[in-house]
Design a protein around this motif. Sequence first.
Motif, PDB file in Angstrom:
ATOM      1  N   GLY A   1      36.742 -43.758  22.435  1.00 60.43           N
ATOM      2  CA  GLY A   1      37.419 -42.581  22.977  1.00 60.43           C
ATOM      3  C   GLY A   1      38.234 -42.877  24.220  1.00 60.43           C
ATOM      4  N   VAL A   2      38.671 -44.116  24.360  1.00 56.78           N
ATOM      5  CA  VAL A   2      39.453 -44.550  25.522  1.00 56.78           C
ATOM      6  C   VAL A   2      40.861 -43.972  25.433  1.00 56.78           C
ATOM      7  CG1 VAL A   2      40.466 -46.582  26.638  1.00 56.78           C
ATOM      8  CG2 VAL A   2      38.109 -46.645  25.821  1.00 56.78           C
ATOM      9  N   ARG A   3      41.398 -43.558  26.570  1.00 63.69           N
ATOM     10  CA  ARG A   3      42.774 -43.055  26.628  1.00 63.69           C
ATOM     11  C   ARG A   3      43.739 -44.243  26.581  1.00 63.69           C
ATOM     12  NH1 ARG A   3      46.695 -41.560  30.705  1.00 63.69           N
ATOM     13  NH2 ARG A   3      48.100 -40.058  29.770  1.00 63.69           N
ATOM     14  N   ILE A   4      44.399 -44.420  25.439  1.00 60.34           N
ATOM     15  CA  ILE A   4      45.385 -45.492  25.260  1.00 60.34           C
ATOM     16  C   ILE A   4      46.733 -44.951  25.722  1.00 60.34           C
ATOM     17  CG2 ILE A   4      46.525 -46.999  23.577  1.00 60.34           C
ATOM     18  CD1 ILE A   4      43.919 -46.825  21.907  1.00 60.34           C
ATOM     19  N   THR A   5      47.407 -45.681  26.609  1.00 62.14           N
ATOM     20  CA  THR A   5      48.630 -45.174  27.244  1.00 62.14           C
ATOM     21  C   THR A   5      49.906 -45.851  26.766  1.00 62.14           C
ATOM     22  OG1 THR A   5      48.308 -46.695  29.112  1.00 62.14           O
ATOM     23  CG2 THR A   5      47.367 -44.474  29.314  1.00 62.14           C
ATOM     24  N   SER A   6      49.801 -46.758  25.802  1.00 56.44           N
ATOM     25  CA  SER A   6      51.006 -47.386  25.247  1.00 56.44           C
ATOM     26  C   SER A   6      50.748 -47.740  23.790  1.00 56.44           C
ATOM     27  CB  SER A   6      51.383 -48.665  26.015  1.00 56.44           C
ATOM     28  OG  SER A   6      50.540 -49.746  25.656  1.00 56.44           O
ATOM     29  N   ASP A   7      51.823 -47.915  23.071  1.00 50.61           N
ATOM     30  CA  ASP A   7      51.719 -48.506  21.744  1.00 50.61           C
ATOM     31  C   ASP A   7      51.478 -50.003  21.934  1.00 50.61           C
ATOM     32  OD1 ASP A   7      52.289 -46.107  20.417  1.00 50.61           O
ATOM     33  OD2 ASP A   7      54.459 -46.465  20.575  1.00 50.61           O
ATOM     34  N   ILE A   8      51.124 -50.696  20.862  1.00 46.31           N
ATOM     35  CA  ILE A   8      51.072 -52.157  20.924  1.00 46.31           C
ATOM     36  C   ILE A   8      52.514 -52.627  21.085  1.00 46.31           C
ATOM     37  CG2 ILE A   8      50.555 -54.284  19.685  1.00 46.31           C
ATOM     38  CD1 ILE A   8      48.344 -52.708  18.209  1.00 46.31           C
ATOM     39  N   GLU A   9      52.756 -53.407  22.114  1.00 48.29           N
ATOM     40  CA  GLU A   9      54.098 -53.908  22.380  1.00 48.29           C
ATOM     41  C   GLU A   9      54.141 -55.411  22.174  1.00 48.29           C
ATOM     42  OE1 GLU A   9      56.219 -52.356  25.780  1.00 48.29           O
ATOM     43  OE2 GLU A   9      54.734 -50.747  25.978  1.00 48.29           O
ATOM     44  N   ASP A  10      55.262 -55.884  21.649  1.00 45.17           N
ATOM     45  CA  ASP A  10      55.497 -57.309  21.407  1.00 45.17           C
ATOM     46  C   ASP A  10      56.614 -57.746  22.340  1.00 45.17           C
ATOM     47  OD1 ASP A  10      56.223 -59.825  20.515  1.00 45.17           O
ATOM     48  OD2 ASP A  10      56.412 -59.237  18.413  1.00 45.17           O
ATOM     49  N   ILE A  11      56.289 -58.613  23.303  1.00 42.29           N
ATOM     50  CA  ILE A  11      57.324 -59.084  24.234  1.00 42.29           C
ATOM     51  C   ILE A  11      57.671 -60.551  24.005  1.00 42.29           C
ATOM     52  CG2 ILE A  11      56.811 -57.336  25.978  1.00 42.29           C
ATOM     53  CD1 ILE A  11      55.330 -59.589  27.549  1.00 42.29           C
ATOM     54  N   GLY A  12      57.347 -61.035  22.824  1.00 40.06           N
ATOM     55  CA  GLY A  12      57.714 -62.403  22.469  1.00 40.06           C
ATOM     56  C   GLY A  12      56.578 -63.394  22.615  1.00 40.06           C
ATOM     57  N   SER A  13      56.030 -63.516  23.804  1.00 42.02           N
ATOM     58  CA  SER A  13      54.948 -64.480  24.016  1.00 42.02           C
ATOM     59  C   SER A  13      53.574 -63.859  23.775  1.00 42.02           C
ATOM     60  CB  SER A  13      55.006 -65.044  25.428  1.00 42.02           C
ATOM     61  OG  SER A  13      54.907 -63.994  26.386  1.00 42.02           O
ATOM     62  N   VAL A  14      53.477 -62.548  23.938  1.00 41.26           N
ATOM     63  CA  VAL A  14      52.208 -61.835  23.740  1.00 41.26           C
ATOM     64  C   VAL A  14      52.461 -60.450  23.156  1.00 41.26           C
ATOM     65  CG1 VAL A  14      50.983 -62.990  25.646  1.00 41.26           C
ATOM     66  CG2 VAL A  14      52.151 -60.820  26.064  1.00 41.26           C
ATOM     67  N   TYR A  15      51.400 -59.929  22.556  1.00 39.16           N
ATOM     68  CA  TYR A  15      51.326 -58.510  22.226  1.00 39.16           C
ATOM     69  C   TYR A  15      50.434 -57.899  23.305  1.00 39.16           C
ATOM     70  CZ  TYR A  15      52.439 -60.090  17.479  1.00 39.16           C
ATOM     71  OH  TYR A  15      53.021 -60.664  16.386  1.00 39.16           O
ATOM     72  N   PHE A  16      50.675 -56.632  23.674  1.00 41.02           N
ATOM     73  CA  PHE A  16      49.758 -55.995  24.622  1.00 41.02           C
ATOM     74  C   PHE A  16      49.639 -54.506  24.351  1.00 41.02           C
ATOM     75  CE2 PHE A  16      53.797 -55.523  26.847  1.00 41.02           C
ATOM     76  CZ  PHE A  16      53.725 -54.230  27.361  1.00 41.02           C
ATOM     77  N   VAL A  17      48.539 -53.958  24.828  1.00 39.50           N
ATOM     78  CA  VAL A  17      48.306 -52.523  24.795  1.00 39.50           C
ATOM     79  C   VAL A  17      47.737 -52.132  26.158  1.00 39.50           C
ATOM     80  CG1 VAL A  17      45.942 -52.640  23.854  1.00 39.50           C
ATOM     81  CG2 VAL A  17      47.354 -50.600  23.442  1.00 39.50           C
ATOM     82  N   GLN A  18      48.133 -50.951  26.620  1.00 35.57           N
ATOM     83  CA  GLN A  18      47.640 -50.467  27.909  1.00 35.57           C
ATOM     84  C   GLN A  18      46.764 -49.243  27.697  1.00 35.57           C
ATOM     85  OE1 GLN A  18      50.779 -50.034  30.841  1.00 35.57           O
ATOM     86  NE2 GLN A  18      51.827 -51.832  30.066  1.00 35.57           N
ATOM     87  N   PHE A  19      45.793 -49.078  28.593  1.00 38.76           N
ATOM     88  CA  PHE A  19      44.861 -47.960  28.509  1.00 38.76           C
ATOM     89  C   PHE A  19      44.301 -47.695  29.895  1.00 38.76           C
ATOM     90  CE2 PHE A  19      42.744 -51.926  27.660  1.00 38.76           C
ATOM     91  CZ  PHE A  19      41.503 -51.845  28.266  1.00 38.76           C
TER      92      PHE A  19
END
Length: 121
Positions: free
Chosen positions: A89-107
């Motif tokens: 039930g964590v508040r996820i604040t971004s979609d999964i993003e791909d910036i080339g070297s990594v994927y990330f998600v923020q919460f």
Amino acid sequence: MTSPIQRVVGQVFIPVRDMASAIEWYADLLGFDPGTSSHGGTIYDIPSDGETRLALDANRPDFHASGPPRFFLWTQDMAATVRHLEDLGVRITSDIEDIGSVYFVQFEDPDGNPLMVCQRR
């Protein structure tokens, strides 16, 4: 140029308001058995697998959580990570993003601290 200060992070402090609740939340998030805090109940060292340490800090409960994440945690499976966050039930604040070297998600944690998980490409 030289400096006596090493370019090595020793410990990251995460401000929290309610230490007991924060310990439980981070234990669920990171999968460790909760323990007890130290320093009069104001510091909790999260068990870590790396050299850099992570601590919950309740010394200044009047903090304002704002801005971008100040650090990130690694994962080897972003899809499983997002499912885990959703299950908790964590508040996820971004979609999964791909910036080339990594994927990330923020919460966010319950205190509103911005957090991030990255997966190497």
